[in-house]
Write an enzyme that holds these catalytic residues in place. Sequence first.
Site, PDB file in Angstrom:
ATOM      1  N   GLU A  61       0.833  -1.213   0.000  1.00  0.00           N
ATOM      2  CA  GLU A  61       0.000   0.000   0.000  1.00  0.00           C
ATOM      3  C   GLU A  61       0.862   1.255   0.000  1.00  0.00           C
ATOM      4  OE1 GLU A  61      -0.077  -2.567   1.908  1.00  0.00           O
ATOM      5  OE2 GLU A  61      -2.070  -3.083   2.641  1.00  0.00           O
ATOM      6  N   CYS A  91      -0.984   0.532   7.451  1.00  0.00           N
ATOM      7  CA  CYS A  91      -1.376   0.900   6.085  1.00  0.00           C
ATOM      8  C   CYS A  91      -2.799   1.447   6.066  1.00  0.00           C
ATOM      9  CB  CYS A  91      -1.280  -0.309   5.172  1.00  0.00           C
ATOM     10  SG  CYS A  91       0.410  -0.800   4.855  1.00  0.00           S
TER      11      CYS A  91
HETATM   12  C1  AOF Z   1       0.011  -5.003   4.478  1.00  0.00           C
HETATM   13  N1  AOF Z   1       0.715  -4.848   3.325  1.00  0.00           N
HETATM   14  O1  AOF Z   1       2.393  -5.333   1.968  1.00  0.00           O
HETATM   15  C2  AOF Z   1       2.205  -6.562   3.964  1.00  0.00           C
HETATM   16  C3  AOF Z   1       1.427  -6.761   5.136  1.00  0.00           C
HETATM   17  O2  AOF Z   1       6.857  -6.483  10.098  1.00  0.00           O
HETATM   18  P1  AOF Z   1       5.998  -5.658   9.187  1.00  0.00           P
HETATM   19  O3  AOF Z   1       5.783  -4.275   9.650  1.00  0.00           O
HETATM   20  O4  AOF Z   1       6.450  -5.709   7.748  1.00  0.00           O
HETATM   21  O5  AOF Z   1       4.536  -6.317   9.258  1.00  0.00           O
HETATM   22  C4  AOF Z   1       4.346  -7.616   8.880  1.00  0.00           C
HETATM   23  C5  AOF Z   1       2.896  -7.962   9.001  1.00  0.00           C
HETATM   24  O6  AOF Z   1       2.116  -7.044   8.253  1.00  0.00           O
HETATM   25  C6  AOF Z   1       2.595  -9.338   8.405  1.00  0.00           C
HETATM   26  O7  AOF Z   1       2.630 -10.369   9.360  1.00  0.00           O
HETATM   27  C7  AOF Z   1       1.182  -9.142   7.871  1.00  0.00           C
HETATM   28  O8  AOF Z   1       0.234  -9.234   8.901  1.00  0.00           O
HETATM   29  C8  AOF Z   1       1.230  -7.724   7.390  1.00  0.00           C
HETATM   30  N2  AOF Z   1       1.778  -7.693   6.031  1.00  0.00           N
HETATM   31  N3  AOF Z   1       0.345  -5.979   5.330  1.00  0.00           N
HETATM   32  O9  AOF Z   1      -0.933  -4.268   4.735  1.00  0.00           O
HETATM   33  C9  AOF Z   1       1.776  -5.563   3.029  1.00  0.00           C
HETATM   34  N4  AOF Z   1       3.316  -7.289   3.723  1.00  0.00           N
HETATM   35 ZN    ZN Z   2       0.759  -2.635   6.017  1.00  0.00          ZN
END
Ligand code: AOF
Ligand code: ZN
Length: 367
Positions: A61, A91
Amino acid sequence: MSAARGRMAGDDLRFMKMALRLARRGLGYTEPNPMVGAVVARDGRVLAAGFHARFGAAHAETMALERLAAPGATLYLTLEPCSHFGKTPPCADLIIRKKVRRVVMAMLDPNPLVNGAGLARLRAAGIQAEVGLCGAEAGRLNRHYLTFMRTGRPWVTLHAGVSLDGKMTDREGRSRWVTPSELRRCSHSLRGEFSAVMAGSGTVLADDPLLTLREPGWEGKTLLRVVLDAGAALPRERRVFRARERFPLVVFSGLAAAGNGRKGERHVFVPADGEGLNLDAVLKALAGMGIASLLVEGGGRLIDSFLRRGLWDEAVFFYSGRIVGGRDAVQPFASGTCLDAAPELAGRHWTPLAGGAILRGYRCSPG
Ligand code: AOF
Ligand code: ZN
């Protein structure tokens, strides 16, 4: 359905498919995070797009919305937006700040930190939010992540190179040449899709594999190499023990061998019984290391153990076009079962290659 609404539904599908294709570009690089794709559109035109490129990088996002100036757009997401402070701020808040009018997402995020909270946050801000478009496809794409989140163990894919009659070795026990080189190259490339690759001590002794990723297209990708060595007795001259920065190694042995740990080696000791190491304990330890997916490469005994204990999710068989035979040849499921309990592959996909074929399918429980 009116012509305008029909056009809108067609756009929704088109943009979600685009988001799914984008998400897939993170394949092999995002775990233990999911692959996520995002497409921003208005009046049938794409304004911006993004995807989660690798673990620790910006969320999809953020990549898509960061420079977006136009309010009132529709955002297509392959996964619910996060609502928590992780490595990046939520996000969902960015979506609200950018005045997105409508969010279409394929599925909710099973991460307990999110799990509906992202959706609720959008709706509370007055954004029209829908869940479920291409949900099955998105679930398949993130099958590693979903299994990891829901069961606390990595997704397990069993891999075997077999002859037409299902033998992993010839009658002398030689396995390296059962499948032709094109098939072997493909099977090496398969490693790229996973976070870890595993071999048993028999395979390390017989084949002396490197368990690294050398095929083009996977440069920069790291892979954890896992060796099961119940007795901690494998000779350290084997190639797998040579240090390789991109491919760290972890060795699992039985508790009885706990005194045999070697300096400078990542060595984990787990309970064992007459049949070998406790695979539940091994998988749990791997999950604790952030491993969301595991490719089990063999040998026959190890694959047999995973099959017998029902600890697997997918199988990939590389078939050569040859019949090898031999009563003593190794096969993937030596302990066997009766027909009623025989595991069956669902969603089977055959790809003919080099006079043989690749068969890939998911575990489907009998009954
Ligand atoms: C989203 N968009 O592109 C992804 C998400 O450690 P962080 O901050 O990168 O967070 C990881 C968690 O965020 C992951 O376990 C999942 O719940 C979410 N991933 N969410 O909105 C993304 N990669
Ligand atoms: Zn996110």
